[in-house]
Write an enzyme that holds these catalytic residues in place. Structure first.
Site, PDB file in Angstrom:
ATOM      1  N   GLU A 100       0.822  -1.203   0.000  1.00  0.00           N
ATOM      2  CA  GLU A 100       0.000   0.000   0.000  1.00  0.00           C
ATOM      3  C   GLU A 100       0.865   1.266   0.000  1.00  0.00           C
ATOM      4  O   GLU A 100       1.684   1.479   0.890  1.00  0.00           O
ATOM      5  CB  GLU A 100      -0.925   0.004   1.220  1.00  0.00           C
TER       6      GLU A 100
ATOM      7  N   THR B 162      -6.056   1.725  -5.712  1.00  0.00           N
ATOM      8  CA  THR B 162      -5.526   0.394  -5.441  1.00  0.00           C
ATOM      9  C   THR B 162      -6.068  -0.643  -6.419  1.00  0.00           C
ATOM     10  O   THR B 162      -5.335  -1.527  -6.870  1.00  0.00           O
ATOM     11  CB  THR B 162      -5.865  -0.020  -3.993  1.00  0.00           C
TER      12      THR B 162
ATOM     13  N   HIS C  52      -1.584   2.756   4.612  1.00  0.00           N
ATOM     14  CA  HIS C  52      -2.614   3.486   3.861  1.00  0.00           C
ATOM     15  C   HIS C  52      -2.737   4.936   4.366  1.00  0.00           C
ATOM     16  O   HIS C  52      -2.640   5.201   5.552  1.00  0.00           O
ATOM     17  CB  HIS C  52      -3.962   2.775   4.011  1.00  0.00           C
TER      18      HIS C  52
ATOM     19  N   ASP D 132       1.542   0.208  -4.931  1.00  0.00           N
ATOM     20  CA  ASP D 132       0.357   0.351  -5.787  1.00  0.00           C
ATOM     21  C   ASP D 132       0.175   1.749  -6.376  1.00  0.00           C
ATOM     22  O   ASP D 132      -0.203   1.904  -7.530  1.00  0.00           O
ATOM     23  CB  ASP D 132      -0.915  -0.109  -5.064  1.00  0.00           C
ATOM     24  N   HIS D 133       0.450   2.792  -5.586  1.00  0.00           N
ATOM     25  CA  HIS D 133       0.218   4.151  -6.096  1.00  0.00           C
ATOM     26  C   HIS D 133       0.949   5.159  -5.224  1.00  0.00           C
ATOM     27  O   HIS D 133       1.719   4.789  -4.331  1.00  0.00           O
ATOM     28  CB  HIS D 133      -1.282   4.464  -6.155  1.00  0.00           C
TER      29      HIS D 133
END
Length: 622
Positions: A254, A296, A409, A470-471
């Site tokens: 994450e 995600t 997150h 993921d990002h």
């Protein structure tokens, strides 16, 4: 006089009271109520008024039948959502109409999911139908003046719209973009009510899938097919099938950006475990995330399909019923057991339905984990990875498991007060970047424990293990503080911002058979073609490249930005820039790159929006 008027409108008032009550009760049944009930109540009341306004234009002896039918339809929708939630832990959506084939898998269970109490949604309908039949001759059949009817209609409708729009705007303020991506349907219901949710859902579906869809010509299909065939001509054979029979473990971390690797703060490494792992792995030094509105879920989609995110919204929500040639599906054809693990609510991002389409045998969600340790938004990564290894140990071999972490997150708040002393972030203490570093440090510790446990359980040396972010982690409006960490100054250029949008990306092979560094530019869509070659899989309908058999990188982002090994076109400033010198270059000299990026985006959109893969496969086989 007042009593007479009230009697004439009694059916409307009763309808509003009953439907409003049902909508609120529905939220309690699904446990979608918290302390912030105001906007839920406003939303439920507003949507009830909007429906009632339609019938306020009709004379009483005609509209009562319509009100009963409307009440029945609303009750049926609520019942459907209740039953669907019991099986899938989510609410239904218009997009699920395309997925009727998935419902066949659970048709025998539907009746067993309905409880006697559910029928209470329809009790009032039975009673009022009986009363209507017995008393319909007593209802007023006079048609009021058009001006009076119009005034009544506009007044009720306006009030309903004000309430409903107020609740939706409050939701958007709280969770920006949620009504565009629909990534958490139950949360929308929780804030604005069932009817408003289904109205937004219907609007999103129609505008995205019907009004904008249009028609694709055979010529366009042939053009896409030709492009795919030409792309596949360049496939190499180096390492082909070298990992056949090995387990594949993919870990999506994450918000894990690349600048974390080998970064020290106050003399202490942020990610010592990943740093050590990188020395034994194949590292993608210039890997950019390619996610868009789907966040995600886009990263998952890129990894498992090597297709690009759609132009608006989320593939997982809008196209979960498509036919994909996804990595889990292809590995299943090779005899692999496939599973995805994420200790989150199963309905989030419509994952239950999408994972079926991608070919996963099992989805291990929060219902399959012991939520024994909370960090951040849910089960801690340390507990998640520990439980995941124990599950993998029992899986049939070989297997493919796709793990999605959670502890790092956004917004990186340490609500459990576990991370205060994990690392001293110095001048960044108490800032978003400081909180992020602490969260990342925690996840890195979890990764270290995960690797140790895989070794202990005998899985490490027989598995190919992938780690990637993921990002992004730091939003653009916080780029000044990120610039201070990375460049020692708050004012950073557009290129410096883009270069910071790389992610952690590496593949560890058994016995370190392949290791080193991929210096060329890569993206998340390059993983699948690379893995496919290693495992001896034919991955024809992919848009990325096999990094072990090509030496020129090209990455395109959803916003039109494209990046090569030497230059980058940054859409948000509309400039082509030399990646080494930072100098602006003449865009006219890079027409081929613009055309390549355009075709990749367009062809990927067409494959997804028109579900073309089955058509292209049939044509190739005939």
């Amino acid at each position: 006089m007042a009593r007479k008027v009230l009697f004439k409108e009694f059916d409307i008032l009763l309808f509003i009271l009953i439907v409003f009550s049902k909508l609120v009760i529905f939220n309690y049944v699904l446990k979608l109520v918290d302390l912030q009930k105001l906007y839920l109540i406003i939303g439920c009341f507003g949507s009830t008024l909007i429906i009632a306004s339609i019938f306020s234009f009709i004379r009483q002896n005609k509209r009562v039948k319509g009100l009963i039918i409307a009440d029945f339809i609303i009750s049926l929708i609520l019942l459907t959502d209740v039953v669907y939630n019991r099986y899938f832990c989510d609410v239904t959506s218009v997009a699920l109409i395309k997925q009727a084939r998935l419902a066949a898998e659970v048709k025998d269970s539907v009746t067993s999911l309905i409880k006697f109490n559910d029928l209470l949604f329809f009790v009032d309908i039975v009673l009022f139908t009986i009363l209507y039949i017995r008393n319909k001759d007593k209802l007023d059949n006079k048609k009021p003046r058009i001006t009076l009817r119009a005034l009544k209609f506009i007044s009720i409708l306006s009030l309903g719209l004000i309430f409903s729009i107020t609740s939706v705007k409050a939701l958007e303020k709280e969770q920006p973009g949620i009504t565009k991506t629909m990534y958490d349907k139950k949360y929308i219901v929780k804030r604005v009510g069932s009817v408003n949710f289904h109205a937004v859902d219907f609007y999103r579906y129609i505008t995205s899938n019907v009004l904008k869809k249009g028609h694709i010509s055979q010529q366009e299909i042939d053009e896409i097919n030709k492009w795919i065939d030409e792309k596949n001509l360049s496939k190499g054979i180096k390492y082909y099938g070298s990992m056949k029979g090995k387990n594949l473990i993919v870990v999506q971390l994450e918000a894990f950006q690349g600048f974390l690797l080998n970064k020290k703060i106050g003399g202490q490494e942020i990610t010592p475990n990943l740093n050590n792992l990188a020395k034994e792995s194949l590292v993608f030094d210039n890997c950019f995330y390619q996610t868009a509105f789907g966040g995600t879920s886009d990263a998952e989609f890129l990894m498992n399909n090597s297709l690009l995110p759609i132009r608006e919204g989320s593939v997982y929500y809008q196209y979960a019923g498509n036919h994909y040639e996804a990595l889990p599906k292809k590995l299943k054809e090779k005899g692999y057991f496939t599973a995805v693990m994420h200790a989150n609510r199963p309905g989030f991002w419509n994952r239950v339905n999408m994972y079926n389409s991608l070919g996963f045998d099992r989805y291990e969600n929060e219902n399959n984990f012991n939520i024994d340790d909370i960090q951040g938004l849910g089960l801690s990564d340390k507990s998640f990875f520990k439980q995941a290894v124990l599950k993998m140990k029992e899986y049939d071999k070989p297997f493919y498991t796709f793990l999605i972490s959670l502890s790092s997150h956004y917004p990186y708040r340490d609500s459990q007060n576990k991370l205060s002393n994990i690392i001293n972030t110095g001048e960044f203490e108490g800032t978003i970047i400081g909180d992020y570093i602490k969260s990342a440090k925690y996840t890195d510790e979890a990764v270290g424990q995960f690797v140790d446990m895989l070794k202990k359980e005998g899985l490490w040396e027989n598995s190919v293990v992938v780690f990637y972010g993921d990002h992004y982690a730091i939003p653009y409006d916080k780029k000044d503080i990120m610039g201070k960490l990375l460049y020692g100054r708050e004012d950073i250029s557009a290129l410096e911002w883009q270069e910071a949008q790389k992610i952690v990306a590496m593949i560890h092979f058994p016995k370190q058979e392949i290791k080193g560094h991929i210096k060329e530019v890569t993206g998340q869509f390059d993983f699948y073609p690379t893995i496919a070659n290693l495992f001896g899989i034919d991955a024809k309908y992919t848009f990325g490249r096999d990094v072990l058999n090509t030496n020129k990188g090209f990455v395109v982002l959803r916003n039109g930005t494209w990046i090569t090994d030497d230059v980058a076109y940054l859409n948000f400033v509309d400039k082509v820039i030399d990646r080494k010198t930072g100098k602006e270059l003449n865009k006219d000299k890079y027409v081929d790159n613009f055309e390549r990026a355009y075709r990749m985006l367009k062809f990927s959109d067409s494959l997804i929006e028109y579900d073309l893969i089955p058509k292209l496969k049939n044509k190739a086989e005939n």
